[in-house]
Design a protein around this motif. Sequence first.
Motif, mmCIF file in Angstrom:
data_model
loop_
_atom_site.group_PDB
_atom_site.id
_atom_site.type_symbol
_atom_site.label_atom_id
_atom_site.label_comp_id
_atom_site.label_asym_id
_atom_site.label_seq_id
_atom_site.Cartn_x
_atom_site.Cartn_y
_atom_site.Cartn_z
ATOM 1 N N UNK B 11 0.810 -1.091 -0.025
ATOM 2 C CA UNK B 11 0.055 0.031 0.040
ATOM 3 C C UNK B 11 0.744 1.274 -0.001
ATOM 4 N N UNK B 12 0.258 2.287 -0.014
ATOM 5 C CA UNK B 12 0.992 3.524 -0.104
ATOM 6 C C UNK B 12 1.744 3.877 1.316
ATOM 7 N N UNK B 13 1.255 3.207 2.363
ATOM 8 C CA UNK B 13 2.006 3.074 3.428
ATOM 9 C C UNK B 13 3.257 2.308 3.380
ATOM 10 N N UNK B 14 3.257 1.362 2.906
ATOM 11 C CA UNK B 14 4.424 0.531 2.735
ATOM 12 C C UNK B 14 5.426 1.423 1.759
ATOM 13 N N UNK B 15 5.058 1.901 0.901
ATOM 14 C CA UNK B 15 6.001 2.908 0.009
ATOM 15 C C UNK B 15 6.416 3.998 0.872
ATOM 16 N N UNK B 19 10.135 4.656 1.805
ATOM 17 C CA UNK B 19 11.098 5.894 1.461
ATOM 18 C C UNK B 19 11.277 6.731 2.618
ATOM 19 N N UNK B 20 10.944 6.641 3.546
ATOM 20 C CA UNK B 20 11.089 7.280 4.837
ATOM 21 C C UNK B 20 10.588 8.762 4.783
ATOM 22 N N UNK B 21 9.151 8.632 4.159
ATOM 23 C CA UNK B 21 8.277 9.832 4.050
ATOM 24 C C UNK B 21 7.087 9.576 4.596
ATOM 25 N N UNK B 22 6.101 10.640 4.800
ATOM 26 C CA UNK B 22 4.717 10.453 4.945
ATOM 27 C C UNK B 22 3.837 9.954 3.820
ATOM 28 N N UNK B 23 2.760 9.169 4.289
ATOM 29 C CA UNK B 23 1.988 8.707 3.314
ATOM 30 C C UNK B 23 1.581 9.511 2.151
ATOM 31 N N UNK B 40 12.823 13.781 -2.432
ATOM 32 C CA UNK B 40 11.769 12.752 -2.096
ATOM 33 C C UNK B 40 11.195 12.225 -3.349
ATOM 34 N N UNK B 41 11.000 12.830 -4.204
ATOM 35 C CA UNK B 41 10.048 12.202 -5.376
ATOM 36 C C UNK B 41 11.176 10.862 -5.900
ATOM 37 N N UNK B 42 12.294 11.203 -5.761
ATOM 38 C CA UNK B 42 13.330 10.202 -6.444
ATOM 39 C C UNK B 42 13.215 9.001 -5.602
ATOM 40 N N UNK B 43 13.238 9.366 -4.123
ATOM 41 C CA UNK B 43 13.083 8.157 -3.165
ATOM 42 C C UNK B 43 12.063 7.250 -3.465
ATOM 43 N N UNK B 44 10.801 8.057 -3.522
ATOM 44 C CA UNK B 44 9.701 7.580 -3.637
ATOM 45 C C UNK B 44 9.475 6.627 -4.942
ATOM 46 N N UNK B 45 9.961 7.299 -5.855
ATOM 47 C CA UNK B 45 9.913 6.393 -7.289
ATOM 48 C C UNK B 45 10.839 5.046 -7.062
ATOM 49 N N UNK B 46 11.915 5.069 -6.284
ATOM 50 C CA UNK B 46 12.558 3.911 -6.200
ATOM 51 C C UNK B 46 11.716 2.785 -5.379
ATOM 52 N N UNK B 47 11.009 3.664 -4.139
ATOM 53 C CA UNK B 47 10.336 2.553 -3.324
ATOM 54 C C UNK B 47 9.317 1.910 -4.262
#
Lengths: 380, 380
Positions: B11-15, B19-23, B40-47
């Motif tokens: 889920x979005x929470x796992x991502x 990624x170490x950010x908020x949902x 952050x965008x990059x981190x999120x993309x990777x996750x």
Amino acid sequence: MSKRRTDGRPTIADVAALAGVGAITVSRALRDPSLVSDMLREKIDIAVRELGYVPNLNARALASTRSDVVGVLVPSLTQHIFADVLRGIYDGIGHTRLHIQVGNTRYDLDEEERLLAELLRHKPAGLIVSGIDQNAASRRMLEKANCPVIQIMDLSDNPVNKIIGFSHHNAAKAMTRHLIEVGYRRIGFLSGWMNSRSKGRLSGYVEALEEAGIFDPRLTNAAGDLGALALRGSWDKHQYSTPAMGRELISELWNREPRMDAVFCNNDVLALGALFECQARDLSVPNDFGIAGFNDEDFMEAASPAMSSVRTHRWTVGHDAVIALRRQLDGEPDDERIVDVGFDIVKRASTDRRAQPLRDDDAAAPAVALQQTRAAGDDR
Amino acid sequence: MSKRRTDGRPTIADVAALAGVGAITVSRALRDPSLVSDMLREKIDIAVRELGYVPNLNARALASTRSDVVGVLVPSLTQHIFADVLRGIYDGIGHTRLHIQVGNTRYDLDEEERLLAELLRHKPAGLIVSGIDQNAASRRMLEKANCPVIQIMDLSDNPVNKIIGFSHHNAAKAMTRHLIEVGYRRIGFLSGWMNSRSKGRLSGYVEALEEAGIFDPRLTNAAGDLGALALRGSWDKHQYSTPAMGRELISELWNREPRMDAVFCNNDVLALGALFECQARDLSVPNDFGIAGFNDEDFMEAASPAMSSVRTHRWTVGHDAVIALRRQLDGEPDDERIVDVGFDIVKRASTDRRAQPLRDDDAAAPAVALQQTRAAGDDR
DNA sequence: CTGTTAGCGCCTTCAC
DNA sequence: GTGAAGGCGCTAACAG
């Protein structure tokens, strides 16, 4: 001042409150009335009507991790055959809770993959996909899709789950044999852009001619290598056929081999073009030239002369796919993984050399002969 | 032992955790990357990639009280015109987040109402409906629908919101005038089952003939009262046309009025049937008899002789409907409530009495003349 | 057969 | 630009 962000429409809780029952009872009454006592069901019905309550399917889908959307992937919306398949699908859906979401892949495997990924985000109740030539990623998605998957319009030993269709190879071979039987000898194959099913038809055509010892590669407008087809004309990028295309392609074949005495057309639309070209050239069909199509669309029987074709059961395929889907959703076992709906060789005047070329007032009369490959269901 | 009832997918929470950010940051990054910093965008993309995360559209729709489904209501899947409209719609959708859900009303206003109610349960992003003859309940639903509504394929002074189409009355009138101009005098109107748009065409045909003082009710297979049509033949329940139907209906007209010298057909499929019947009767088109169709489908140009027709811009209608929808969803103002895409009168050999009836090898050549009613966009 | 409780996965709101 | 808290509307799970 609450911080609700609803759109103001009544919810199941409102209905429950008005009916004086629990929310879950309303939920059950709505989904399966038999789960609820008559008295409560009645109260609930009244409350529903009074409030004008409409269930929110998005909430339902979220809570149950399953939507009521059936994803359908077809390669074309313009070709009549897929319109017929879709009609069968809609007829199979009827007034059930299921909804259809159609994706148009345009014969593009990457697009198919993209659409499949999109569909999966909806947690579909089921999937119906055309053909068997999905790419690896699509195949993987289908295998891991958490819902029934039905492939249609072709056959395969190795379906993802279930496949309903017929053999394009056998169908084309049977029609080509018919052309040979009635005496044509230099039989062409007319096709525009070839998809994987067209290739099956081409191979059936070739096989029939080779078995009769009269195959001549110059009579197809596809190159000798049946895998990589080099098409002529200006139509090689068009993924749908037109009668104009039929006229141009048959002219091209005649230029290459003037002695050609018949064509088997990859589809009826091309056959119609071939007929128009014969009329323009004052060639008598079937005496000077024979024409056969594929699919047996409406106009084949009404044409003058009526044209022979391979009748395919598109409606049945779509309809049965949905029925199978519904069965699986209802938890009924389905062991028949491969369903062959067959085809019919419909012999009409355009390949009947004995037919009188005078008048044919009764083109709407029964086909000259109808050779069934297997029993088929009601097709309309 | 948890009591989660998830299907196990991330889920979005796992991502967010990975990624170490908020949902919510993940949510934003997914919907509109520009709302989130590059890092952050990059981190999120990777996750996202690592987890193989796929958004759950049902949850999104629930939380935002708005889905990405565009509901489309068409009266028929088999008729080519609606296939073309759908193609335009799909082309207009392109690779946006929007999804199409098609409902098939089968020209049944009650069914349309039912489908509309079903669609509304999905909280659609927009609605595209065919025609203007919705029943009162449907009309009310459309007006209260909390989304853009586009009506298509007809015109009205009083659209729910926006309408994109053309005047069937004017189109038919223009074609009938053409038939009169080239010298036909006893012009029939050929139609099967009549829907509201067919009635518009019939009225245009009648008006043109009345203005010329040559209207004869015996030349239409519709009864004199243009509102309540009493159709003949065995076809009166069929809501789609076939060439066989065209053959039977024109024969019927001839039985009633042998002096008929031309027909304006309610659609091209009937026109094709009329042509086949003429060929079977050895009548020369256009010298003995003129034929004109409606819609200008592919085969009209390729026919032998090429047939005149009213070209309608179905693709454009579908395409522009989606574009308008998207604009409205993007919050852009749209003041053009009524859009007339016009039509073209395409004059070909089948109504050109001066044409030589010999051969027409070049049927694919440009139309004899093309009379535009207004500039129209690219139609394919 | 009916109700309570909690969770489905994401997004709106509002504060920082 | 980012996050915490809670709601969206419905239903699975379990109890009674």
